[in-house]
Design a protein around this motif. Sequence first.
Motif, PDB file in Angstrom:
ATOM      1  N   ALA A   6     -31.648  18.968  15.987  1.00 53.29           N
ATOM      2  CA  ALA A   6     -32.730  18.929  15.606  1.00 53.29           C
ATOM      3  C   ALA A   6     -33.117  18.690  14.182  1.00 53.29           C
ATOM      4  O   ALA A   6     -34.093  17.345  14.063  1.00 53.29           O
ATOM      5  CB  ALA A   6     -33.493  20.251  15.816  1.00 53.29           C
ATOM      6  N   ASP A   7     -31.958  17.846  13.537  1.00 56.77           N
ATOM      7  CA  ASP A   7     -32.210  18.154  11.694  1.00 56.77           C
ATOM      8  C   ASP A   7     -32.009  16.196  11.830  1.00 56.77           C
ATOM      9  O   ASP A   7     -30.854  16.379  10.854  1.00 56.77           O
ATOM     10  CB  ASP A   7     -32.089  18.801  11.218  1.00 56.77           C
ATOM     11  CG  ASP A   7     -30.779  19.081  11.247  1.00 56.77           C
ATOM     12  OD1 ASP A   7     -29.399  18.971  12.291  1.00 56.77           O
ATOM     13  OD2 ASP A   7     -30.173  19.708  10.463  1.00 56.77           O
ATOM     14  N   LEU A   8     -31.296  15.650  12.747  1.00 63.16           N
ATOM     15  CA  LEU A   8     -30.292  14.532  12.416  1.00 63.16           C
ATOM     16  C   LEU A   8     -30.682  13.945  12.424  1.00 63.16           C
ATOM     17  O   LEU A   8     -29.981  13.103  11.190  1.00 63.16           O
ATOM     18  CB  LEU A   8     -30.685  14.109  14.052  1.00 63.16           C
ATOM     19  CG  LEU A   8     -30.185  12.507  14.405  1.00 63.16           C
ATOM     20  CD1 LEU A   8     -28.361  12.719  14.444  1.00 63.16           C
ATOM     21  CD2 LEU A   8     -29.501  12.303  16.040  1.00 63.16           C
ATOM     22  N   PRO A   9     -32.196  12.994  11.445  1.00 62.34           N
ATOM     23  CA  PRO A   9     -32.205  12.613  10.322  1.00 62.34           C
ATOM     24  C   PRO A   9     -31.860  13.282   8.837  1.00 62.34           C
ATOM     25  O   PRO A   9     -31.717  12.420   7.975  1.00 62.34           O
ATOM     26  CB  PRO A   9     -33.980  12.082  10.468  1.00 62.34           C
ATOM     27  CG  PRO A   9     -34.097  12.811  11.280  1.00 62.34           C
ATOM     28  CD  PRO A   9     -33.258  13.562  11.635  1.00 62.34           C
ATOM     29  N   ASP A  10     -32.003  14.064   9.068  1.00 59.27           N
ATOM     30  CA  ASP A  10     -31.556  14.808   7.574  1.00 59.27           C
ATOM     31  C   ASP A  10     -29.952  14.651   7.442  1.00 59.27           C
ATOM     32  O   ASP A  10     -29.125  13.938   6.594  1.00 59.27           O
ATOM     33  CB  ASP A  10     -31.526  16.144   7.112  1.00 59.27           C
ATOM     34  CG  ASP A  10     -31.189  16.967   6.200  1.00 59.27           C
ATOM     35  OD1 ASP A  10     -31.823  16.032   4.771  1.00 59.27           O
ATOM     36  OD2 ASP A  10     -30.689  17.405   6.563  1.00 59.27           O
ATOM     37  N   LEU A  11     -29.044  14.828   8.715  1.00 62.91           N
ATOM     38  CA  LEU A  11     -27.940  15.104   9.086  1.00 62.91           C
ATOM     39  C   LEU A  11     -27.295  13.928   8.679  1.00 62.91           C
ATOM     40  O   LEU A  11     -26.592  13.144   7.771  1.00 62.91           O
ATOM     41  CB  LEU A  11     -27.066  15.000  10.289  1.00 62.91           C
ATOM     42  CG  LEU A  11     -26.143  15.838  10.517  1.00 62.91           C
ATOM     43  CD1 LEU A  11     -25.606  16.711   9.582  1.00 62.91           C
ATOM     44  CD2 LEU A  11     -25.708  16.298  11.929  1.00 62.91           C
ATOM     45  N   LEU A  12     -28.274  12.360   9.261  1.00 68.78           N
ATOM     46  CA  LEU A  12     -27.215  11.153   9.450  1.00 68.78           C
ATOM     47  C   LEU A  12     -27.613  10.474   7.027  1.00 68.78           C
ATOM     48  O   LEU A  12     -26.130  10.563   6.644  1.00 68.78           O
ATOM     49  CB  LEU A  12     -28.388  10.020   9.866  1.00 68.78           C
ATOM     50  CG  LEU A  12     -27.785  10.682  11.570  1.00 68.78           C
ATOM     51  CD1 LEU A  12     -28.521   9.325  12.254  1.00 68.78           C
ATOM     52  CD2 LEU A  12     -27.154  10.450  12.141  1.00 68.78           C
ATOM     53  N   ARG A  13     -28.854  11.869   7.140  1.00 70.57           N
ATOM     54  CA  ARG A  13     -28.746  11.123   5.632  1.00 70.57           C
ATOM     55  C   ARG A  13     -27.565  11.813   4.416  1.00 70.57           C
ATOM     56  O   ARG A  13     -26.566  11.012   3.481  1.00 70.57           O
ATOM     57  CB  ARG A  13     -30.428  11.900   5.136  1.00 70.57           C
ATOM     58  CG  ARG A  13     -30.455  11.267   3.102  1.00 70.57           C
ATOM     59  CD  ARG A  13     -31.877  12.204   2.750  1.00 70.57           C
ATOM     60  NE  ARG A  13     -31.800  13.320   3.653  1.00 70.57           N
ATOM     61  CZ  ARG A  13     -31.057  13.997   2.477  1.00 70.57           C
ATOM     62  NH1 ARG A  13     -30.032  13.781   1.021  1.00 70.57           N
ATOM     63  NH2 ARG A  13     -30.885  15.576   3.146  1.00 70.57           N
ATOM     64  N   ARG A  14     -27.799  13.232   5.260  1.00 75.51           N
ATOM     65  CA  ARG A  14     -26.124  13.881   4.195  1.00 75.51           C
ATOM     66  C   ARG A  14     -25.088  12.540   4.583  1.00 75.51           C
ATOM     67  O   ARG A  14     -23.991  12.770   3.257  1.00 75.51           O
ATOM     68  CB  ARG A  14     -25.840  14.939   5.244  1.00 75.51           C
ATOM     69  CG  ARG A  14     -27.674  16.264   4.111  1.00 75.51           C
ATOM     70  CD  ARG A  14     -27.721  17.635   4.795  1.00 75.51           C
ATOM     71  NE  ARG A  14     -26.234  18.373   4.582  1.00 75.51           N
ATOM     72  CZ  ARG A  14     -26.115  18.866   5.073  1.00 75.51           C
ATOM     73  NH1 ARG A  14     -26.606  18.791   6.670  1.00 75.51           N
ATOM     74  NH2 ARG A  14     -25.073  19.427   5.596  1.00 75.51           N
ATOM     75  N   CYS A  15     -24.921  12.580   5.930  1.00 75.58           N
ATOM     76  CA  CYS A  15     -23.617  12.188   6.279  1.00 75.58           C
ATOM     77  C   CYS A  15     -23.589  10.506   4.986  1.00 75.58           C
ATOM     78  O   CYS A  15     -22.268  10.825   4.451  1.00 75.58           O
ATOM     79  CB  CYS A  15     -22.693  11.472   7.171  1.00 75.58           C
ATOM     80  SG  CYS A  15     -23.126  12.854   8.668  1.00 75.58           S
ATOM     81  N   GLY A  16     -24.648   9.826   5.106  1.00 75.28           N
ATOM     82  CA  GLY A  16     -24.758   8.743   4.510  1.00 75.28           C
ATOM     83  C   GLY A  16     -24.019   9.035   2.894  1.00 75.28           C
ATOM     84  O   GLY A  16     -23.529   7.596   1.763  1.00 75.28           O
ATOM     85  N   HIS A  17     -24.541  10.418   2.390  1.00 72.85           N
ATOM     86  CA  HIS A  17     -24.116  10.647   0.944  1.00 72.85           C
ATOM     87  C   HIS A  17     -22.220  10.687   0.963  1.00 72.85           C
ATOM     88  O   HIS A  17     -22.200  11.770   0.133  1.00 72.85           O
ATOM     89  CB  HIS A  17     -25.441  12.000   0.361  1.00 72.85           C
ATOM     90  CG  HIS A  17     -26.191  11.178   0.047  1.00 72.85           C
ATOM     91  ND1 HIS A  17     -26.142   9.809  -0.409  1.00 72.85           N
ATOM     92  CD2 HIS A  17     -27.441  11.355   0.458  1.00 72.85           C
ATOM     93  CE1 HIS A  17     -27.964   9.432  -0.633  1.00 72.85           C
ATOM     94  NE2 HIS A  17     -28.166  10.517   0.141  1.00 72.85           N
ATOM     95  N   ARG A  18     -21.614  10.903   2.273  1.00 73.58           N
ATOM     96  CA  ARG A  18     -20.632  10.667   2.194  1.00 73.58           C
ATOM     97  C   ARG A  18     -20.350  13.213   2.239  1.00 73.58           C
ATOM     98  O   ARG A  18     -19.205  13.152   1.323  1.00 73.58           O
ATOM     99  CB  ARG A  18     -19.795  10.388   1.416  1.00 73.58           C
ATOM    100  CG  ARG A  18     -19.647   8.877   1.313  1.00 73.58           C
ATOM    101  CD  ARG A  18     -18.052   8.572   0.964  1.00 73.58           C
ATOM    102  NE  ARG A  18     -18.702   6.833   1.011  1.00 73.58           N
ATOM    103  CZ  ARG A  18     -18.696   5.997   1.816  1.00 73.58           C
ATOM    104  NH1 ARG A  18     -19.076   6.777   3.118  1.00 73.58           N
ATOM    105  NH2 ARG A  18     -18.430   4.411   1.682  1.00 73.58           N
ATOM    106  N   GLU A  19     -21.185  14.310   2.737  1.00 72.32           N
ATOM    107  CA  GLU A  19     -21.430  15.173   2.218  1.00 72.32           C
ATOM    108  C   GLU A  19     -20.385  15.371   3.651  1.00 72.32           C
ATOM    109  O   GLU A  19     -20.563  15.496   5.067  1.00 72.32           O
ATOM    110  CB  GLU A  19     -22.817  16.222   2.449  1.00 72.32           C
ATOM    111  CG  GLU A  19     -23.457  15.838   1.388  1.00 72.32           C
ATOM    112  CD  GLU A  19     -24.772  16.789   1.214  1.00 72.32           C
ATOM    113  OE1 GLU A  19     -24.504  17.412   2.128  1.00 72.32           O
ATOM    114  OE2 GLU A  19     -25.469  16.147   0.380  1.00 72.32           O
TER     115      GLU A  19
END
Length: 185
Positions: A6-19
């Motif tokens: 459900a939070d895919l955009p936020d998850l992708l943003r966080r992945c982009g920040h290498r979390e």
Amino acid sequence: MPAPPADLPDLLRRCGHREPAAQRQLYAHYAGRMLGVARRYVRSVAEAEDILQDAFVKVFTRLGDFRAEGSFEGWVRRIVVTTALNHWQSGQHRRQQLLLDDVPEPFAADADALDRLGVAEVLALIEQLPDGCRLVLNLYAVDGYTHGEIAELLGIQESTSKAQLSKARKQLHLLHQRQTSYLNL
């Protein structure tokens, strides 16, 4: 097929920040299905796992390329397929490789025979196909690529792709016929 988080955009943003926690969550959500995709293109689970790892490295390094014009899962699937094809083309998977044009043309078999098989039986028969036939069949019939796209991906002529698909279908019938004959002995 499970829905995207459900939070895919936020998850992708966080992945982009290498979390790392976000990367683990994204991997956990898609890895099972993508392992199945990779497995169709190679002969062993170990090879499919290697492809999956390579593909997810690409996913994480190329997240900025995802434009949300289609599904994220489709984008990941395309990376997995491309990674599997690169693995095959690199020579790592050509130990028993036949040239695409050198696969013998099998004789025709009962056209309705495969229609009576279950998914597991068809997948087991596909595993027995020569590499070239198996690749084209998976790309065309399972992953929905056109013959033009397959030709470009594999570096072959479009007519070769069509011929390989025809040979794959005929060989599946032949393999099924042989299996049925053996079971009836």
